[in-house]
Scaffold this motif. Structure first.
Motif, PDB file in Angstrom:
ATOM      1  N   LEU A 132      -5.813   2.488  -4.994  1.00  0.00           N
ATOM      2  CA  LEU A 132      -5.418   1.809  -6.233  1.00  0.00           C
ATOM      3  C   LEU A 132      -5.394   0.295  -6.100  1.00  0.00           C
ATOM      4  CD1 LEU A 132      -2.366   4.130  -6.992  1.00  0.00           C
ATOM      5  CD2 LEU A 132      -4.636   4.284  -8.044  1.00  0.00           C
ATOM      6  N   ALA A 133      -5.737  -0.221  -4.935  1.00  0.00           N
ATOM      7  CA  ALA A 133      -5.501  -1.635  -4.628  1.00  0.00           C
ATOM      8  C   ALA A 133      -6.209  -2.577  -5.600  1.00  0.00           C
ATOM      9  CB  ALA A 133      -5.925  -1.934  -3.195  1.00  0.00           C
ATOM     10  N   ASP A 134      -7.341  -2.168  -6.146  1.00  0.00           N
ATOM     11  CA  ASP A 134      -8.050  -3.055  -7.066  1.00  0.00           C
ATOM     12  C   ASP A 134      -7.453  -3.036  -8.468  1.00  0.00           C
ATOM     13  OD1 ASP A 134      -9.055  -0.339  -7.181  1.00  0.00           O
ATOM     14  OD2 ASP A 134     -10.577  -1.074  -8.571  1.00  0.00           O
ATOM     15  N   LEU A 135      -6.580  -2.079  -8.750  1.00  0.00           N
ATOM     16  CA  LEU A 135      -5.950  -1.994 -10.069  1.00  0.00           C
ATOM     17  C   LEU A 135      -4.627  -2.737 -10.122  1.00  0.00           C
ATOM     18  CD1 LEU A 135      -6.478   1.753 -11.077  1.00  0.00           C
ATOM     19  CD2 LEU A 135      -7.759  -0.250 -11.852  1.00  0.00           C
ATOM     20  N   VAL A 136      -3.821  -2.582  -9.078  1.00  0.00           N
ATOM     21  CA  VAL A 136      -2.502  -3.216  -9.055  1.00  0.00           C
ATOM     22  C   VAL A 136      -2.080  -3.409  -7.603  1.00  0.00           C
ATOM     23  CG1 VAL A 136      -1.317  -0.973  -9.216  1.00  0.00           C
ATOM     24  CG2 VAL A 136      -0.117  -3.050  -9.912  1.00  0.00           C
ATOM     25  N   PRO A 137      -1.526  -4.575  -7.253  1.00  0.00           N
ATOM     26  CA  PRO A 137      -1.068  -4.770  -5.876  1.00  0.00           C
ATOM     27  C   PRO A 137       0.159  -3.909  -5.593  1.00  0.00           C
ATOM     28  CG  PRO A 137      -0.476  -6.653  -7.237  1.00  0.00           C
ATOM     29  CD  PRO A 137      -1.355  -5.776  -8.074  1.00  0.00           C
ATOM     30  N   ASN A 138       0.384  -3.611  -4.303  1.00  0.00           N
ATOM     31  CA  ASN A 138       1.555  -2.824  -3.921  1.00  0.00           C
ATOM     32  C   ASN A 138       2.465  -3.637  -3.003  1.00  0.00           C
ATOM     33  OD1 ASN A 138       0.917  -2.149  -0.962  1.00  0.00           O
ATOM     34  ND2 ASN A 138      -0.950  -1.477  -2.020  1.00  0.00           N
ATOM     35  N   HIS A 139       3.604  -3.065  -2.686  1.00  0.00           N
ATOM     36  CA  HIS A 139       4.640  -3.813  -1.970  1.00  0.00           C
ATOM     37  C   HIS A 139       4.578  -3.671  -0.458  1.00  0.00           C
ATOM     38  CE1 HIS A 139       7.674  -0.215  -1.760  1.00  0.00           C
ATOM     39  NE2 HIS A 139       6.439   0.173  -1.589  1.00  0.00           N
ATOM     40  N   VAL A 140       3.606  -2.958   0.080  1.00  0.00           N
ATOM     41  CA  VAL A 140       3.589  -2.661   1.512  1.00  0.00           C
ATOM     42  C   VAL A 140       3.122  -3.877   2.316  1.00  0.00           C
ATOM     43  CG1 VAL A 140       2.639  -1.195   3.319  1.00  0.00           C
ATOM     44  CG2 VAL A 140       3.199  -0.219   1.088  1.00  0.00           C
ATOM     45  N   ILE A 141       3.921  -4.237   3.324  1.00  0.00           N
ATOM     46  CA  ILE A 141       3.553  -5.284   4.273  1.00  0.00           C
ATOM     47  C   ILE A 141       2.982  -4.658   5.540  1.00  0.00           C
ATOM     48  CG2 ILE A 141       4.439  -7.149   5.738  1.00  0.00           C
ATOM     49  CD1 ILE A 141       6.578  -7.639   3.589  1.00  0.00           C
ATOM     50  N   GLY A 142       3.610  -3.590   6.035  1.00  0.00           N
ATOM     51  CA  GLY A 142       3.148  -2.951   7.255  1.00  0.00           C
ATOM     52  C   GLY A 142       3.892  -1.660   7.520  1.00  0.00           C
ATOM     53  N   THR A 143       3.503  -1.013   8.616  1.00  0.00           N
ATOM     54  CA  THR A 143       4.091   0.285   8.968  1.00  0.00           C
ATOM     55  C   THR A 143       4.662   0.285  10.382  1.00  0.00           C
ATOM     56  OG1 THR A 143       1.932   1.097   9.727  1.00  0.00           O
ATOM     57  CG2 THR A 143       2.522   1.519   7.426  1.00  0.00           C
ATOM     58  N   GLU A 144       4.706  -0.884  11.022  1.00  0.00           N
ATOM     59  CA  GLU A 144       5.234  -0.931  12.377  1.00  0.00           C
ATOM     60  C   GLU A 144       6.732  -0.664  12.382  1.00  0.00           C
ATOM     61  OE1 GLU A 144       4.312  -4.394  14.584  1.00  0.00           O
ATOM     62  OE2 GLU A 144       2.146  -4.226  14.296  1.00  0.00           O
ATOM     63  N   LEU A 145       7.181   0.087  13.398  1.00  0.00           N
ATOM     64  CA  LEU A 145       8.611   0.374  13.507  1.00  0.00           C
ATOM     65  C   LEU A 145       9.373  -0.885  13.881  1.00  0.00           C
ATOM     66  CD1 LEU A 145       9.049   3.783  15.365  1.00  0.00           C
ATOM     67  CD2 LEU A 145       9.188   3.282  12.934  1.00  0.00           C
ATOM     68  N   PRO A 146      10.514  -1.135  13.246  1.00  0.00           N
ATOM     69  CA  PRO A 146      11.353  -2.246  13.682  1.00  0.00           C
ATOM     70  C   PRO A 146      11.830  -2.018  15.111  1.00  0.00           C
ATOM     71  CG  PRO A 146      12.033  -1.438  11.522  1.00  0.00           C
ATOM     72  CD  PRO A 146      11.054  -0.452  12.059  1.00  0.00           C
ATOM     73  N   GLU A 147      11.988  -3.080  15.856  1.00  0.00           N
ATOM     74  CA  GLU A 147      12.457  -2.972  17.231  1.00  0.00           C
ATOM     75  C   GLU A 147      13.824  -2.290  17.257  1.00  0.00           C
ATOM     76  OE1 GLU A 147      13.294  -5.827  21.139  1.00  0.00           O
ATOM     77  OE2 GLU A 147      12.330  -6.638  19.324  1.00  0.00           O
ATOM     78  N   GLY A 148      13.970  -1.298  18.115  1.00  0.00           N
ATOM     79  CA  GLY A 148      15.238  -0.589  18.234  1.00  0.00           C
ATOM     80  C   GLY A 148      15.379   0.594  17.297  1.00  0.00           C
ATOM     81  N   ALA A 149      14.382   0.821  16.423  1.00  0.00           N
ATOM     82  CA  ALA A 149      14.457   1.954  15.492  1.00  0.00           C
ATOM     83  C   ALA A 149      14.231   3.257  16.250  1.00  0.00           C
ATOM     84  CB  ALA A 149      13.422   1.804  14.389  1.00  0.00           C
TER      85      ALA A 149
END
Length: 299
Positions: free
Chosen positions: A72-89
């Protein structure tokens, strides 16, 4: 009564501030001000968050949302920055965690319907309308609508029902320009997703989205086009005039309202734990939806 049967204690992670426990997701904020969304395996039904989890459900929702965001990226932007786990998660957060932009969320559930069912059918049977939109005579449960419609709802707290509202009410609450943008984006995304699903033998009956603003830009947020936020029906079993088989929590709903469960959904007692066969059957439906839509095996 409704809400959590057993409200979980959020996991504490250094560098993250816990903001909210939702029906399915835990919401945190990192030191950069970004949101960290963690999708649990919790299951909700009839305004209750059940005491039994569905293994892998949170990962399936997260990975399917990511797949759709890409489509859907060409229709509307999304809120995702990344999928990396936060340190200590904890390791269990892998595959179910999204780092997202912090948006100014719009307090509207943006629902698109291409078929008549659910709360839309209830209103149609009473008034031949859905959210105030007039529809033709002769429609039944599962009928395809002449064209997809935008049928917004107000967002409810855990344990409460979302309430369908008219487009005019949305315009009054958020402004005419924003309301028009929400309707256009919702129907555009629905149309794209409906066509993709149809190619894979699946009917997208209806779905709901959440949007927010990143500056002046409208951005789609939360989950998208999952079995928790959408009604997916197998196209080869579609038969208007009855309830359709679906890729969602129907096994759970049917068992909870059966004599076997012994639960009165209109009473004051919380629902009981789910039996193992219902858990397994529900997980299998979520996996099947993921595999049919993406064309890749669930791992």
């Amino acid at each position: 009564m409704s809400g959590f049967v057993e409200k979980p204690e959020p996991i504490q992670v250094p560098g993250l501030v816990h903001l909210h426990t939702g029906k399915v997701r835990e919401l945190y904020q990192n030191e950069a001000g970004d949101l960290v969304m963690v999708a649990s395996d919790r299951m909700s039904a009839y305004d209750w968050v059940l005491p039994t989890e569905i293994p892998d459900k949170g990962r399936i929702l997260t990975q399917l949302s990511l797949w759709w965001f890409d489509k859907l990226a060409d229709l509307v932007p999304n809120h995702v920055i990344g999928t990396e786990l936060p340190e200590g998660a904890p390791a269990d957060w892998a595959g179910r965690t999204l780092v997202c932009k912090s948006l100014r969320m719009i307090p509207v559930e943006c629902v698109a319907r291409g078929y008549l069912t659910g709360s839309g059918l209830v209103e149609y049977d009473e008034s031949r309308t859905v959210c105030g939109l007039a529809l033709p005579e002769g429609l039944v449960d599962g009928s395809e609508l002449p064209a997809p419609i935008f049928t917004p709802a107000t967002k409810a707290e855990v344990g409460e029902h979302d309430e369908n509202v008219s487009y005019e009410e949305v315009a009054r609450q958020v402004g005419a320009e924003t309301a028009a943008h929400l309707r256009q984006a919702t129907l555009a995304v629905y149309g794209r997703a409906r066509d993709i699903a149809r190619e894979r033998g699946i009917i997208l009956a209806d779905t709901k989205f959440e949007f927010g603003f990143d500056g002046d830009a409208l951005v789609i947020a939360d989950e998208v086009l999952t079995p928790d936020s959408s009604r997916f029906w197998p196209a080869d079993q579609w038969q208007p005039g009855r309830a359709q088989p679906s890729y969602d929590k129907q096994f759970v709903r049917d068992w909870l309202t059966s004599a076997e469960s012994g639960w009165d959904r209109r009473g004051e007692q919380p629902p009981p734990p789910l039996p193992e066969q219902i858990v397994e059957a529900t997980r299998a439906k979520y996996v099947e939806a993921y595999e049919r839509l993406t064309g890749t095996p669930w791992d």
